[in-house]
Design an enzyme around this catalytic site. Structure first.
Site, PDB file in Angstrom:
ATOM      1  N   ILE A   1     -49.144 -65.794 -78.403  1.00 37.68           N
ATOM      2  CA  ILE A   1     -50.123 -64.784 -78.010  1.00 37.68           C
ATOM      3  C   ILE A   1     -50.285 -63.913 -79.265  1.00 37.68           C
ATOM      4  O   ILE A   1     -49.293 -63.557 -79.908  1.00 37.68           O
ATOM      5  CB  ILE A   1     -49.632 -63.964 -76.785  1.00 37.68           C
ATOM      6  CG1 ILE A   1     -50.619 -62.859 -76.380  1.00 37.68           C
ATOM      7  CG2 ILE A   1     -48.258 -63.375 -76.998  1.00 37.68           C
ATOM      8  CD1 ILE A   1     -50.210 -62.136 -75.065  1.00 37.68           C
ATOM      9  N   SER A   2     -51.516 -63.606 -79.644  1.00 38.83           N
ATOM     10  CA  SER A   2     -51.759 -62.851 -80.888  1.00 38.83           C
ATOM     11  C   SER A   2     -51.147 -61.453 -80.794  1.00 38.83           C
ATOM     12  O   SER A   2     -50.962 -60.913 -79.707  1.00 38.83           O
ATOM     13  CB  SER A   2     -53.259 -62.725 -81.144  1.00 38.83           C
ATOM     14  OG  SER A   2     -53.869 -63.985 -81.163  1.00 38.83           O
ATOM     15  N   ALA A   3     -50.877 -60.864 -81.958  1.00 30.67           N
ATOM     16  CA  ALA A   3     -50.365 -59.492 -82.005  1.00 30.67           C
ATOM     17  C   ALA A   3     -51.432 -58.538 -81.454  1.00 30.67           C
ATOM     18  O   ALA A   3     -52.629 -58.759 -81.664  1.00 30.67           O
ATOM     19  CB  ALA A   3     -50.024 -59.114 -83.439  1.00 30.67           C
TER      20      ALA A   3
END
Ligand code: SAH
Length: 208
Positions: free
Chosen positions: A60-62
Site C-alpha cells: 500500500i503506498s505511503a
C-alpha cells in the site's frame, strides 16, 4: 498513542509538509481508515508515513504519496476516475469520497479479493473493482476524467490516453521497474502534454 491520535498527527504532518492542501482532500483522508486496508499485524503502523506490505509482494503506498497523487488529480465531484493497481483498495476509497465514481483494476487475483473485501466491508458503493490487466485501461467504462496509475510503468500506454476525456488528467510513475518519475499528463485537443515531477518508487506494473 491511540490510532486516532496517530492519524490526526500524520494528517497534520502531511499538511505542514505541503502534501495535503485541499480542504475536501484533507477531509477524505480523515474519513478513510487506512488501518482497515492493511493486514492485521500492520494495523499499529497504519499512520506511519511509509508503504506497508499487503501480501503478494505488493505494498500500500505511503500516505504522502497518496496525498500528492490525489492532489495532482484535482478531483471534482462529477469525475469518473480509473485507477490502475487496486492493491488494498485504499487509494480508491480516498478517491471515492471526492468524485462521482471510481473504477479500479487489479491484476493479482489475491489482491483483487483483498481490495474487494475491504471496500465491501466498509460500505463503499461508488467503486467498481475489476480483475484484469490495467495496461489496456478499462474501455468498458470510458471516457474517464482522470486516470491514476499506482504501479511503476515503463511508459504511458496509448490506451490510457485514448480512454481519457479531452482535458482529462493522468498521473503515473513512469520509468524502470524499480525507480520512476512521477508524471502528470493532460490530454489536449491534439496532443498529450506531460510534466515530470520527482523521483519515486512503486512496485512494477505486470502485463499479462
Ligand atoms: N493503490 C494501491 C497500491 C497499489 S500497489 C493501494 O491503495 O493500496 C500496485 C498494485 O498494482 C499491486 O497491487 C499490483 O498487483 C498492481 N498491478 C501491477 N500490474 C498491474 C496491471 N497490469 N494491472 C492492474 N494492476 C496491476
Amino acid at each position: 498513542m491511540e490510532l486516532e491520535e496517530k492519524k490526526k498527527a500524520l494528517i497534520l504532518q502531511l499538511i505542514k509538509n505541503g502534501y495535503l492542501k485541499t480542504k475536501r482532500i484533507i477531509d477524505a483522508f480523515k474519513k478513510v481508515p487506512r488501518e482497515e486496508f492493511v493486514p492485521e499485524r500492520y494495523k499499529e503502523f497504519a499512520y506511519i508515513d511509509e508503504p506497508l506490505p499487503i501480501g503478494f509482494g505488493q505494498t500500500i503506498s505511503a500516505p504522502h504519496m497518496v496525498a500528492v497523487m490525489t492532489e495532482l488529480l484535482e478531483p471534482k465531484r462529477t469525475d469518473k476516475v480509473l485507477e490502475i493497481g487496486s492493491g488494498s483498495g485504499y487509494q480508491a476509497a480516498v478517491l471515492s469520497r471526492l468524485v462521482n465514481y471510481v473504477y479500479t483494476i487489479e491484476v493479482e487475483a489475491g489482491l483483487y479479493e483483498f481490495a474487494k473485501n475491504n471496500l465491501q466491508r466498509l460500505g463503499y458503493k461508488n467503486i467498481k473493482i475489476i480483475h484484469g490487466d490495467g495496461s489496456k485501461g478499462y474501455p468498458q467504462a470510458k471516457p474517464y476524467d482522470k486516470i491514476i496509475v499506482t504501479c511503476g510503468t515503463e511508459k504511458i500506454y496509448p490506451e490510457w490516453i485514448e480512454q481519457l476525456k479531452r482535458n482529462g488528467v493522468l498521473v503515473a510513475p513512469v520509468g524502470s521497474p524499480w525507480i520512476q518519475t512521477l508524471v502528470v499528463g493532460k490530454k489536449k485537443n491534439k496532443n498529450f502534454v506531460t510534466k515530470k515531477l520527482f523521483r519515486c518508487m512503486f512496485v512494477p506494473l505486470r502485463r499479462v
